[in-house]
Structures are given as C-alpha cells and as structure tokens.
Design a protein around this motif. Structure first.
Motif, short mmCIF file in Angstrom:
data_model
loop_
_atom_site.label_atom_id
_atom_site.label_comp_id
_atom_site.label_asym_id
_atom_site.label_seq_id
_atom_site.Cartn_x
_atom_site.Cartn_y
_atom_site.Cartn_z
N ASP A 1 44.97 -30.39 -4.50
CA ASP A 1 44.21 -29.15 -4.06
C ASP A 1 42.93 -29.68 -3.33
O ASP A 1 42.30 -29.29 -2.36
N HIS A 2 42.25 -30.51 -4.31
CA HIS A 2 40.82 -31.19 -3.78
C HIS A 2 41.03 -32.23 -2.68
O HIS A 2 40.23 -32.24 -2.02
N TYR A 3 42.33 -32.70 -2.72
CA TYR A 3 42.30 -33.81 -1.62
C TYR A 3 42.71 -33.02 -0.33
O TYR A 3 42.13 -33.39 0.75
N GLN A 4 43.36 -31.76 -0.36
CA GLN A 4 43.55 -30.90 0.82
C GLN A 4 42.16 -30.54 1.35
O GLN A 4 41.99 -30.61 2.67
N GLU A 5 41.41 -29.93 0.66
CA GLU A 5 40.18 -29.85 0.84
C GLU A 5 39.31 -30.77 1.67
O GLU A 5 38.70 -30.60 2.82
N PHE A 6 39.27 -31.76 0.81
CA PHE A 6 38.54 -33.15 1.32
C PHE A 6 38.96 -33.43 2.77
O PHE A 6 38.37 -33.48 3.61
N LEU A 7 40.44 -33.55 3.05
CA LEU A 7 41.09 -33.88 4.11
C LEU A 7 40.86 -32.98 5.49
O LEU A 7 40.51 -33.29 6.40
N THR B 1 29.30 -50.19 -14.85
CA THR B 1 30.09 -49.51 -15.96
C THR B 1 31.32 -48.96 -14.98
O THR B 1 31.30 -48.23 -14.41
N LEU B 2 32.68 -49.42 -15.63
CA LEU B 2 33.49 -48.75 -15.00
C LEU B 2 34.25 -47.71 -15.96
O LEU B 2 33.97 -47.80 -17.29
N LEU B 3 34.52 -46.49 -15.31
CA LEU B 3 35.03 -45.29 -15.97
C LEU B 3 36.48 -44.89 -15.82
O LEU B 3 37.20 -45.60 -14.98
N ASP B 4 37.06 -44.44 -16.88
CA ASP B 4 38.31 -43.98 -17.03
C ASP B 4 38.73 -42.71 -15.99
O ASP B 4 38.18 -41.71 -16.40
N ARG B 5 39.25 -42.93 -14.84
CA ARG B 5 39.28 -42.01 -13.96
C ARG B 5 39.96 -40.48 -14.45
O ARG B 5 39.72 -39.22 -14.42
N ARG B 6 41.23 -40.82 -15.19
CA ARG B 6 41.95 -39.83 -15.92
C ARG B 6 41.24 -38.92 -16.83
O ARG B 6 41.25 -37.92 -16.80
N LYS B 7 40.40 -39.67 -17.87
CA LYS B 7 39.70 -38.81 -18.92
C LYS B 7 38.66 -38.14 -18.23
O LYS B 7 38.01 -37.16 -18.85
N LEU B 8 37.98 -38.47 -16.85
CA LEU B 8 37.35 -37.58 -16.19
C LEU B 8 37.97 -36.47 -15.28
O LEU B 8 37.24 -35.94 -14.57
N GLY B 9 39.21 -36.45 -15.27
CA GLY B 9 39.97 -35.40 -14.77
C GLY B 9 40.12 -35.88 -13.19
O GLY B 9 40.53 -35.01 -12.24
N LEU B 10 39.90 -37.26 -12.55
CA LEU B 10 40.24 -37.69 -11.40
C LEU B 10 41.51 -38.39 -11.43
O LEU B 10 41.72 -39.66 -11.36
N SER B 11 42.60 -37.66 -11.55
CA SER B 11 44.05 -38.15 -11.39
C SER B 11 44.81 -38.55 -10.28
O SER B 11 45.93 -39.28 -10.38
N LEU B 12 44.25 -38.24 -8.98
CA LEU B 12 44.87 -38.29 -7.92
C LEU B 12 43.99 -39.39 -7.25
O LEU B 12 43.10 -39.36 -6.91
N THR B 13 44.81 -40.73 -6.73
CA THR B 13 44.31 -41.83 -6.02
C THR B 13 45.16 -41.75 -4.63
O THR B 13 46.42 -41.82 -4.75
#
Length: 163
Positions: free
Chosen positions: A124-130, A61-73
């Motif tokens: 911020d989440h990307y920086q933490e991941f990186l 099932t494909l999910l909508d990233r933005r609607k789940l708050g995952l807006s940065l790719t």
C-alpha cells in the motif's frame, strides 16, 4: 581527471583500518588501534588522514529494516521521455527528496534510464509512493517494479583487496 585514481598510498595498516571501520564504524580509537596492531595516537592520525583525503566519507549506523516495519524493498527501473540535462537534473533533484529511495543510479544496458532502490513498509505504501510521487515527476514515461523476495547478500563493505 580519473576519479578512480587516488594519490593516497595504502599500507597494510590503512587497509586494516578501513576493513575494521567498514564492519563497525562506531569502534573507539583504542579498540580500532588494538585490532590493527597500532598504538592509539598513530591510529588516530591515520584515520584523520583517511578522512581528510576523502576516503572515509562518514560513519553510519545500519538499522534492521524489518524491525522498523520496512519490510518491502523494490528495485524500480525508470524510463525518461527525453535525455536532456534539464530533464535528468529535475528527476535527480526530486528523487533526492524522497526518503523511501535509498539508491539512485543512471544505468545502461536496459531499456530504463535509472534504477532506484526503494524501501517502504508494504505494498500500500509503495503504491502511494509510485502513484503520487514517482510517476508525477515530469519526464517519467515508464516504471518497472521488481520486488525483493529475499536478501541473499546485502553489504556496504567495499572490496579492499585491490589497494
């Protein structure tokens, strides 16, 4: 052995089944059969045969990233210090454990060894991941991040015209 060679003989019904399931993997067998022009039993047998042959790997099932708050790719190019099987195996094992990483490819033609597709809520989440995950993997010597501004085409459907 050539991995692209497939002994399965595709006819127009197989191609139509694959096309329809790529668009909507949740179709009922009855609806799928109607769309491809078969009765339910032969359609079901064909789907099972395609699954058994490893052509249909799974249904998702494909999910909508933005609607789940995952807006940065982010597309991330990774350079490694050594090109050894152990180094690559360790990197790949670690990356498989990161839910933020959607895709990981060994690449050529760049100064990087890997390309990752990473999805996170924000910078911020990307920086933490990186800083706390990706750059701490043994052997990673370079990271180049490109941020996706807009998705022009984002498809999971494979081109079946070659079958």
């Amino acid at each position: 052995m050539n991995e692209t060679a497939n002994p399965h003989k595709f006819d127009r019904f197989d191609r139509r089944i694959l096309e329809e399931l790529q668009r909507d993997g949740g179709l009922s067998n009855q609806t799928l059969a109607e769309r491809v022009g078969l009765s339910a039993s032969p359609c079901s047998r064909r789907v099972r045969a395609l699954e058994k042959a490893g052509i249909i790997l799974r249904r998702v099932t494909l999910l909508d990233r933005r609607k789940l708050g995952l807006s940065l790719t982010v597309l991330v190019h990774i350079s490694m210090d050594r090109h050894t099987p152990d180094r690559f195996d360790n990197f790949e094992q670690k990356v498989r454990g990161f839910p933020q990483v959607q895709e990981c490819y060994i690449i050529t033609g760049q100064e990087a060894d890997y390309q990752l597709k990473v999805v996170v809520p924000d910078m911020d989440h990307y920086q933490e991941f990186l800083l706390n995950r990706l750059t701490r993997i043994e052997g990673v010597t370079g990271v180049h991040s490109s941020f996706v501004l807009r998705r022009v085409l984002d498809s999971t459907e494979l081109p079946l015209g070659y079958l």
